[in-house]
Design a protein around this motif. Structure first.
Motif, PDB file in Angstrom:
ATOM      1  N   GLN A   9       0.853  -1.197   0.000  1.00 53.81           N
ATOM      2  CA  GLN A   9       0.000   0.000   0.000  1.00 53.81           C
ATOM      3  C   GLN A   9       0.884   1.240   0.000  1.00 53.81           C
ATOM      4  N   VAL A  10       0.542   2.188  -0.840  1.00 55.88           N
ATOM      5  CA  VAL A  10       1.323   3.408  -0.959  1.00 55.88           C
ATOM      6  C   VAL A  10       0.714   4.501  -0.087  1.00 55.88           C
ATOM      7  N   GLN A  11       1.568   5.207   0.629  1.00 54.56           N
ATOM      8  CA  GLN A  11       1.132   6.351   1.442  1.00 54.56           C
ATOM      9  C   GLN A  11       1.944   7.576   1.078  1.00 54.56           C
ATOM     10  N   LEU A  12       1.274   8.714   1.001  1.00 56.51           N
ATOM     11  CA  LEU A  12       1.944   9.998   0.830  1.00 56.51           C
ATOM     12  C   LEU A  12       1.676  10.811   2.090  1.00 56.51           C
ATOM     13  N   VAL A  13       2.723  11.181   2.791  1.00 57.75           N
ATOM     14  CA  VAL A  13       2.583  11.923   4.035  1.00 57.75           C
ATOM     15  C   VAL A  13       3.115  13.333   3.819  1.00 57.75           C
ATOM     16  N   GLU A  14       2.218  14.296   3.959  1.00 59.26           N
ATOM     17  CA  GLU A  14       2.560  15.700   3.742  1.00 59.26           C
ATOM     18  C   GLU A  14       2.779  16.403   5.077  1.00 59.26           C
ATOM     19  N   SER A  15       3.601  17.421   5.033  1.00 64.41           N
ATOM     20  CA  SER A  15       3.805  18.255   6.219  1.00 64.41           C
ATOM     21  C   SER A  15       4.251  19.645   5.784  1.00 64.41           C
ATOM     22  N   GLY A  16       4.135  20.597   6.710  1.00 68.10           N
ATOM     23  CA  GLY A  16       4.686  21.923   6.459  1.00 68.10           C
ATOM     24  C   GLY A  16       3.676  23.022   6.217  1.00 68.10           C
ATOM     25  N   GLY A  17       2.404  22.706   6.139  1.00 63.39           N
ATOM     26  CA  GLY A  17       1.412  23.759   5.942  1.00 63.39           C
ATOM     27  C   GLY A  17       1.218  24.572   7.211  1.00 63.39           C
ATOM     28  N   GLY A  18       0.409  25.630   7.088  1.00 66.61           N
ATOM     29  CA  GLY A  18       0.133  26.447   8.254  1.00 66.61           C
ATOM     30  C   GLY A  18      -0.311  27.836   7.881  1.00 66.61           C
ATOM     31  N   LEU A  19      -0.282  28.711   8.886  1.00 69.17           N
ATOM     32  CA  LEU A  19      -0.687  30.105   8.726  1.00 69.17           C
ATOM     33  C   LEU A  19       0.562  30.972   8.629  1.00 69.17           C
ATOM     34  N   VAL A  20       0.602  31.839   7.634  1.00 69.11           N
ATOM     35  CA  VAL A  20       1.759  32.711   7.450  1.00 69.11           C
ATOM     36  C   VAL A  20       1.269  34.073   6.982  1.00 69.11           C
ATOM     37  N   GLN A  21       2.012  35.101   7.328  1.00 73.20           N
ATOM     38  CA  GLN A  21       1.651  36.446   6.883  1.00 73.20           C
ATOM     39  C   GLN A  21       2.066  36.664   5.430  1.00 73.20           C
ATOM     40  N   PRO A  22       1.394  37.572   4.748  1.00 68.01           N
ATOM     41  CA  PRO A  22       1.820  37.906   3.377  1.00 68.01           C
ATOM     42  C   PRO A  22       3.292  38.289   3.342  1.00 68.01           C
ATOM     43  N   GLY A  23       3.984  37.769   2.325  1.00 69.23           N
ATOM     44  CA  GLY A  23       5.414  37.989   2.210  1.00 69.23           C
ATOM     45  C   GLY A  23       6.262  36.935   2.891  1.00 69.23           C
ATOM     46  N   GLY A  24       5.622  36.073   3.660  1.00 70.38           N
ATOM     47  CA  GLY A  24       6.348  35.041   4.389  1.00 70.38           C
ATOM     48  C   GLY A  24       6.643  33.818   3.531  1.00 70.38           C
ATOM     49  N   SER A  25       7.225  32.827   4.196  1.00 66.96           N
ATOM     50  CA  SER A  25       7.644  31.605   3.514  1.00 66.96           C
ATOM     51  C   SER A  25       7.164  30.369   4.259  1.00 66.96           C
ATOM     52  N   LEU A  26       6.964  29.314   3.503  1.00 65.44           N
ATOM     53  CA  LEU A  26       6.672  27.991   4.039  1.00 65.44           C
ATOM     54  C   LEU A  26       7.355  26.954   3.162  1.00 65.44           C
ATOM     55  N   ARG A  27       7.636  25.809   3.748  1.00 64.37           N
ATOM     56  CA  ARG A  27       8.193  24.697   2.988  1.00 64.37           C
ATOM     57  C   ARG A  27       7.332  23.465   3.215  1.00 64.37           C
ATOM     58  N   LEU A  28       6.783  22.944   2.148  1.00 67.68           N
ATOM     59  CA  LEU A  28       5.988  21.717   2.217  1.00 67.68           C
ATOM     60  C   LEU A  28       6.868  20.519   1.877  1.00 67.68           C
ATOM     61  N   SER A  29       6.572  19.414   2.538  1.00 70.93           N
ATOM     62  CA  SER A  29       7.273  18.158   2.259  1.00 70.93           C
ATOM     63  C   SER A  29       6.248  17.059   2.025  1.00 70.93           C
ATOM     64  N   CYS A  30       6.607  16.102   1.190  1.00 73.52           N
ATOM     65  CA  CYS A  30       5.753  14.948   0.937  1.00 73.52           C
ATOM     66  C   CYS A  30       6.634  13.725   0.753  1.00 73.52           C
ATOM     67  N   ALA A  31       6.470  12.765   1.654  1.00 71.03           N
ATOM     68  CA  ALA A  31       7.248  11.538   1.583  1.00 71.03           C
ATOM     69  C   ALA A  31       6.348  10.392   1.151  1.00 71.03           C
ATOM     70  N   ALA A  32       6.773   9.693   0.115  1.00 72.51           N
ATOM     71  CA  ALA A  32       6.027   8.539  -0.389  1.00 72.51           C
ATOM     72  C   ALA A  32       6.634   7.260   0.160  1.00 72.51           C
ATOM     73  N   SER A  33       5.776   6.386   0.669  1.00 71.80           N
ATOM     74  CA  SER A  33       6.254   5.113   1.207  1.00 71.80           C
ATOM     75  C   SER A  33       5.383   3.982   0.681  1.00 71.80           C
ATOM     76  N   GLY A  34       5.922   2.759   0.808  1.00 69.09           N
ATOM     77  CA  GLY A  34       5.184   1.603   0.325  1.00 69.09           C
ATOM     78  C   GLY A  34       5.739   1.109  -0.992  1.00 69.09           C
ATOM     79  N   SER A  35       4.991   0.264  -1.644  1.00 71.66           N
ATOM     80  CA  SER A  35       5.424  -0.346  -2.899  1.00 71.66           C
ATOM     81  C   SER A  35       5.119   0.594  -4.052  1.00 71.66           C
ATOM     82  N   ILE A  36       6.035   1.510  -4.268  1.00 71.78           N
ATOM     83  CA  ILE A  36       5.829   2.494  -5.324  1.00 71.78           C
ATOM     84  C   ILE A  36       6.981   2.402  -6.313  1.00 71.78           C
TER      85      ILE A  36
END
Length: 115
Positions: free
Chosen positions: A1-28
């Motif tokens: 079974q394949v899983q995609l686990v995301e992280s890094g979202g949230g609340l940020v002010q205009p002009g700010g930065s965020l970094r999203l990550s997504c790790a895929a696991s399983g038989s892919i």
């Protein structure tokens, strides 16, 4: 079974930065692209950035010059560095992994840009 686990979202002010990550696991296997889509309330899901195996990338015009997609193939992980965020970037961001013949989606992570 394949899983995609995301992280890094949230609340940020205009002009700010965020970094999203997504790790895929399983038989892919046979990944030919990894990327990010987003969906704002009342709108269709749209492509944000795509990293195609072999090195090329595609970006939505609205994020060019502000967002950068990158991959760690050894870890089956894709990242989205988002700088100079704007309120119109507010959406649920979905990780996407394209293989032959299956298209996999993450559960989505909320990004809210607001003062």
């Amino acid at each position: 079974q394949v899983q995609l686990v995301e992280s890094g979202g949230g609340l940020v002010q205009p002009g700010g930065s965020l970094r999203l990550s997504c790790a895929a696991s399983g038989s892919i296997f046979s990944i030919y692209a990894m990327g990010w889509y987003r969906q704002a309330p009342g709108k269709q899901r749209e492509l944000v950035a795509l990293s195609i195996s072999g090195g090329s990338t595609n970006y939505a015009d609205s994020v060019k010059g502000r967002f950068t997609i990158s991959r760690d193939n050894a870890k089956n992980t894709v990242y989205l560095q988002m700088n100079s965020l704007k309120p119109e970037d507010t959406a649920v961001y979905y990780c996407n992994v394209k293989t032959v013949p299956t298209n996999y989606w993450g559960q989505g992570t909320q990004v809210t840009v607001s003062s």
